[in-house]
Design an enzyme around this catalytic site. Structure first.
Site, mmCIF file in Angstrom:
data_model
loop_
_atom_site.group_PDB
_atom_site.id
_atom_site.type_symbol
_atom_site.label_atom_id
_atom_site.label_comp_id
_atom_site.label_asym_id
_atom_site.label_seq_id
_atom_site.Cartn_x
_atom_site.Cartn_y
_atom_site.Cartn_z
ATOM 1 N N LYS A 26 -8.325 14.117 4.618
ATOM 2 C CA LYS A 26 -7.444 12.939 4.605
ATOM 3 C C LYS A 26 -6.407 13.145 5.698
ATOM 4 O O LYS A 26 -6.364 14.207 6.306
ATOM 5 C CB LYS A 26 -6.748 12.802 3.243
ATOM 6 N N ARG A 27 -5.574 12.110 5.958
ATOM 7 C CA ARG A 27 -4.480 12.308 6.910
ATOM 8 C C ARG A 27 -3.635 13.514 6.507
ATOM 9 O O ARG A 27 -3.478 13.800 5.324
ATOM 10 C CB ARG A 27 -3.598 11.052 6.969
ATOM 11 N N LYS B 228 0.917 14.601 0.946
ATOM 12 C CA LYS B 228 -0.453 14.905 0.513
ATOM 13 C C LYS B 228 -0.631 16.404 0.236
ATOM 14 O O LYS B 228 -1.626 16.832 -0.332
ATOM 15 C CB LYS B 228 -1.461 14.422 1.554
ATOM 16 N N THR C 61 -8.430 6.634 -1.897
ATOM 17 C CA THR C 61 -9.786 6.111 -2.024
ATOM 18 C C THR C 61 -10.801 7.224 -1.753
ATOM 19 O O THR C 61 -11.943 7.146 -2.194
ATOM 20 C CB THR C 61 -10.035 4.928 -1.067
ATOM 21 N N LYS D 84 -14.627 8.427 -3.405
ATOM 22 C CA LYS D 84 -15.845 8.801 -2.664
ATOM 23 C C LYS D 84 -16.368 10.150 -3.151
ATOM 24 O O LYS D 84 -17.587 10.351 -3.309
ATOM 25 C CB LYS D 84 -15.553 8.832 -1.158
ATOM 26 N N HIS E 86 0.800 -1.235 0.000
ATOM 27 C CA HIS E 86 0.000 0.000 0.000
ATOM 28 C C HIS E 86 0.820 1.266 0.000
ATOM 29 O O HIS E 86 0.251 2.359 0.127
ATOM 30 C CB HIS E 86 -0.929 0.060 1.212
HETATM 31 C C1 26W Z 1 4.098 0.733 10.025
HETATM 32 C C2 26W Z 1 3.351 2.007 9.963
HETATM 33 C C3 26W Z 1 2.433 2.052 8.797
HETATM 34 C C4 26W Z 1 1.072 1.978 9.011
HETATM 35 C C5 26W Z 1 0.206 2.016 7.955
HETATM 36 C C6 26W Z 1 2.930 2.159 7.513
HETATM 37 C C7 26W Z 1 2.069 2.191 6.456
HETATM 38 C C8 26W Z 1 0.712 2.118 6.665
HETATM 39 C C9 26W Z 1 -0.253 2.098 5.512
HETATM 40 C C10 26W Z 1 0.305 1.257 4.390
HETATM 41 C C11 26W Z 1 -0.622 3.460 5.082
HETATM 42 C C12 26W Z 1 -1.849 3.518 4.221
HETATM 43 O O1 26W Z 1 -2.952 3.590 4.723
HETATM 44 N N1 26W Z 1 -1.672 3.554 2.885
HETATM 45 C C13 26W Z 1 -2.748 3.922 2.017
HETATM 46 O O2 26W Z 1 -3.437 2.764 1.585
HETATM 47 C C14 26W Z 1 -4.589 3.110 0.829
HETATM 48 C C15 26W Z 1 -5.346 1.848 0.526
HETATM 49 O O3 26W Z 1 -4.639 1.083 -0.396
HETATM 50 C C16 26W Z 1 -4.204 3.871 -0.420
HETATM 51 O O4 26W Z 1 -5.364 4.273 -1.083
HETATM 52 C C17 26W Z 1 -3.365 5.096 -0.049
HETATM 53 O O5 26W Z 1 -2.888 5.742 -1.226
HETATM 54 C C18 26W Z 1 -2.216 4.701 0.823
HETATM 55 O O6 26W Z 1 -1.525 5.843 1.293
#
Ligand code: 26W
Length: 808
Positions: free
Chosen positions: A541-542, A547, A649, A653, A353
């Site tokens: 968003k975050r 971003k 995503t 929406k 992701h």
């Molecule tokens: C280890 C810490 C950590 C926690 C969560 C690292 C990375 C993450 C996720 C991978 C972050 C995340 O939410 N990524 C998002 O995933 C979405 C679903 O696929 C995508 O639409 C977003 O672009 C992406 O940033």
């Protein structure tokens, strides 16, 4: 179910649950009663679903995820069961307001952002497509923190979402399993084989809580199983306590329970904390033990395992499923390495992701080895065998082997483990999957080209349109019939109506009413009055550097400068809406929140610009708040630095609710553009190719932008000269990042093209008919971004699962 029957059953249920009559009921009692009724009703379907899965011996998939960002469930369940109107009317007769009952439910906020919400949309699609797919996660006692804004700064408060209980879950104490940490591994030899004995470990009891996930108007009820960490009675009550070591016993209990205490509030940044690794192993070990236990109990043979069970890991967070499955096969089921490895890789598939290097997980060997000694041995063996293969293929190429190893430079590299130990690796949008293949994982792609594929993300149209925007949903149903709710490709039928004056009018009115509703929420929450006829331009968003909320802010500052210079400037009034949380330890992101508030303070109070501009930050972004904002949005800000946003995503929406995307060629924006055509989207900025070339070859100097563009010079100066209310030096760090740290996210580089894009939006919006046509086209083309499409692709392309029809 009908109204009369519902009313009777509800009153009976209420009296048996509460021992009093409805006249004395508190709203919470009513909520609990309704929740229990819904759950009881779903239970029969739940049993029937599980029975069908077992009887028909169909392959099932388990979606392992550290996050499930579900939001509220009651209204969803009512809608999906087809009960909502009945309950509304019956409650009307009892003088109970359903809306206010629904609002009592806390959001299940067990996720950070995109990855967690995607998992929730996927559960929705599994059940609605009648697919045998279940979620496995952690039952965090505290979900994602509550965000309070104090004087423009983010303050984090705990989210005790379980404090009033959770009607949807069922604790299954009899299905608890033991998860082992620490200790040592002793080798023993029996009949020419080595046996590994894990001893002196700390044991943690994993107790499952199951929640039903009902499909839309069908009889499928799948399971979300969330694990809670508890001490075993043996450890706590008896041994330690009897020795009189009370304080240590309490400390131990606390330590064990901490495993499922809290969701880590950080995305896109890996922290290397031991508790997080514990959580990861806890999730996979408990889930796999229960899956295998049940599989064997139903008579399944392990040789057939990968034909009957698929396990999907949501990013690398659950990647220890690979060595844990190996451990169970080898140590407990006495399987040989080769067979165990074959079954494991055939069972497991992995989604990536993110390509941000700081988010790619790696764990220091020493920490890993102490916490999980047996698992480390297996990872080590996987690495040895893999490096041996690499050596055969690339003799003497130490560089390449080092870059691909699972264990290297003192770390276990989780993404490498995921690629080596699974049969499928996918990215979440076309461009993201290409970047994985050509850049980030190019060596792996060269070695295992057949493993790599793309599955563009999607969202459930039932929550994000039917539930959150009922009037638009009704218009769509009236226009093209109700089939779109189960078959989102039907939405394309709306293309025939882009020139229909009646439909345009209706779309306009619905959007306007949704804007009025949001304006009211804004005023209640912030006391800011916004003009409901202004363009609602939204970035939710975050908060993160990539971003580029800062780019949005710089454009607003420029617009404000132009308006101050000429209050009669011919622009349409705008309302800029922001929402989002920052990681608690991410200083720059927190300063961005403060910056938005300072700017809002300045602009919202300035009468000279004649209400042409308003800036709003809504605190505590959540699924429930999102459901109120998307339907009211007109411009969707998707302005990440190209190449950085894997998919996004939120962009989908917005589109589904008729907003026009203002975005870069990044993530799924590119596919949105392909779907709607260039004339129905506003694109600006560097391409991923440009950005990657700059990172590789250099050649960008942020100061050039500062010197060449007087607008940029002015805005940046305003960041540090006291122009913004608050302390003089507050935004020095923002200024420094843009200039002295050479603007890592190319904010200044894209500024001019972003301003032009906004001017195009202004022109497009001034032609109402044109704008409504664009809007209808976006809604019509949003069907391909349904998570039903995504899940169907996973089901046939990766998991090889099929729908199972469940009779009434
Ligand atoms: C280890 C810490 C950590 C926690 C969560 C690292 C990375 C993450 C996720 C991978 C972050 C995340 O939410 N990524 C998002 O995933 C979405 C679903 O696929 C995508 O639409 C977003 O672009 C992406 O940033």
């Amino acid at each position: 179910m009908n109204k009369g029957l519902f009313k009777q059953l509800f009153l009976e249920k209420f009296e048996t649950m509460h021992g009093q009559t409805i006249e004395e009921a508190s709203p919470m009692d009513i909520y609990m009663t309704l929740g229990t009724m819904i759950r009881d009703y779903m239970s029969r379907k739940w049993i029937a679903t599980n029975k069908a899965y077992v009887d028909q011996e169909k392959k099932q998939v388990y979606y392992f995820s550290m996050e499930f960002l579900l939001g509220k469930m009651m209204e969803r369940n009512l809608l999906y069961l087809g009960w909502k109107e009945i309950v509304e009317e019956a409650f009307g007769e009892l003088a109970v307001d359903l809306e206010s009952i629904l609002s009592l439910e806390p959001d299940a906020g067990l996720g950070n952002g995109g990855l967690g919400r995607l998992a929730a949309c996927f559960l929705d699609s599994f059940a609605s497509l009648q697919l045998p797919g279940h979620g496995c996660g952690i039952r965090y006692k505290y979900g994602f923190f509550d965000q309070k804004i104090v004087d423009g700064y983010q303050v984090e408060l705990p989210d005790p979402w379980l404090k009033n209980g959770n009607v949807w879950e069922i604790r299954k104490a009899d299905k608890a399993v033991e998860v082992r940490f620490g200790g040592n591994v002793r080798l023993d030899h029996h009949d020419n084989t080595t046996i590994f004995i894990h001893e002196n470990y700390d044991s943690v009891l994993a107790v499952p809580y199951d929640s039903p996930i009902v499909g839309f108007r069908n009889n499928t009820v799948n399971t979300l199983r969330l694990w809670s960490a508890e001490t075993t009675m043996r450890d706590f009550d008896f041994s330690t306590f009897n020795r009189g070591d009370y304080l240590n016993a309490v400390k131990y209990k606390h330590e064990v329970e901490s495993i499922s205490q809290i969701l880590y509030p950080d995305d896109q940044h890996q922290e290397g904390r031991i508790l997080r690794l514990k959580q990861q192993y806890f999730l996979v070990s408990a889930s796999l033990q229960s899956i295998i236990h049940r599989y064997k109990k139903k008579g399944g043979s392990l040789d057939e395992f990968s034909h009957k069970i698929a396990i999907h890991i949501n990013d690398t967070h659950p990647v220890l499923a690979i060595p844990e499955l190996m451990r169970i096969f080898i140590d407990e089921e006495e399987m040989g390495w080769d067979q165990a490895w074959q079954i494991t890789t055939e069972t497991i598939s992995y989604t990536n992701h993110t390509i941000l290097p700081e988010a790619l997980e790696k764990w220091p060997i020493d920490l890993f080895q102490i916490l999980l000694p047996r698992i480390y041995m297996i990872v080590h063996e996987i690495n040895e065998r893999f490096c041996h293969e690499l050596w055969q293929r690339y003799p003497n190429n130490w560089d390449k082997i080092g870059q691909m190893a699972v264990v290297a430079d003192g770390y276990v590299h989780m993404a490498h483990l995921a690629v080596v130990g699974s049969h499928s690796i996918n990215g979440v949008a076309e461009i993201h999957s290409e970047i994985l293949k050509k850049q980030v994982m190019r060596h792996f792609h060269e070695l295992f080209p057949h493993k790599f594929n793309n599955k563009t993300n999607g969202i459930t149209p039932r929550r994000w349109l039917l539930k959150s925007n009922p009037s638009l949903a009704q218009l769509i149903t009236d226009t093209i019939g109700p089939a779109w709710r189960n078959d989102s490709s039907e939405l394309i039928q709306l293309m025939k109506h882009t020139d229909d004056a009646y439909i345009r009018d209706q779309v306009f009115t619905i959007k306007h009413n949704n804007k009025l509703r949001l304006a009211k929420i804004i005023e209640e929450k912030t006391s800011i009055k916004v003009d409901p006829s202004s363009i609602f331009d939204v970035q939710i968003k975050r908060i993160h550097g990539y971003k580029r909320q800062v780019l949005n802010v710089l454009h607003i500052m420029d617009l404000y400068n132009r308006l101050r210079e000429n209050p009669d400037l011919n622009i349409l009034p705008r309302t800029f809406v922001f929402a989002g949380k920052s990681a608690p330890s991410y200083y720059q992101a927190k300063q961005t929140i403060k910056l938005i508030h300072s700017l809002a303070d300045l602009i919202n109070k300035d009468a000279s610009i004649k209400n042409k501009l308003k800036v709003v930050f809504l605190e505590n972004y959540s699924v429930s708040l999102a459901e109120k904002i998307f339907p009211a949005a007109e411009v969707s800000e998707q302005i990440s630095t190209a190449s950085k946003e894997a998919s996004g995503t939120g962009n989908m929406k917005f589109m589904m609710n008729g907003a026009i995307t203002l975005g870069t060629l990044d993530g799924a924006n590119i596919e949105i553009k392909d779907a709607v055509g260039e004339e129905n989207i506003v694109i600006f900025g560097l391409t991923a190719h440009d950005v990657l070339a700059y990172y590789r070859d250099g050649g960008y100097n942020a100061w050039d932008m500062y010197h060449q563009d007087p607008r940029i010079k002015m805005i940046l100066t305003q960041l540090i000269n006291g122009f913004l209310p608050g302390a003089q030096d507050e935004f020095r760090s923002v200024y420094d990042a843009l200039l002295y740290q050479n603007d890592e996210y190319f904010v200044l580089k894209d500024f001019s093209s972003y301003v032009d894009a906004h001017n195009r939006v202004n022109t497009l919006y001034s032609n109402r008919n044109q704008w409504l046509k664009m809007s209808i086209c976006n809604i019509a083309q949003s069907g391909r971004f349904s998570s039903d499409r995504t899940i169907s692709e996973y089901a046939s392309g990766i998991w090889k699962i099929e729908p199972v029809y469940i009779a009434e």
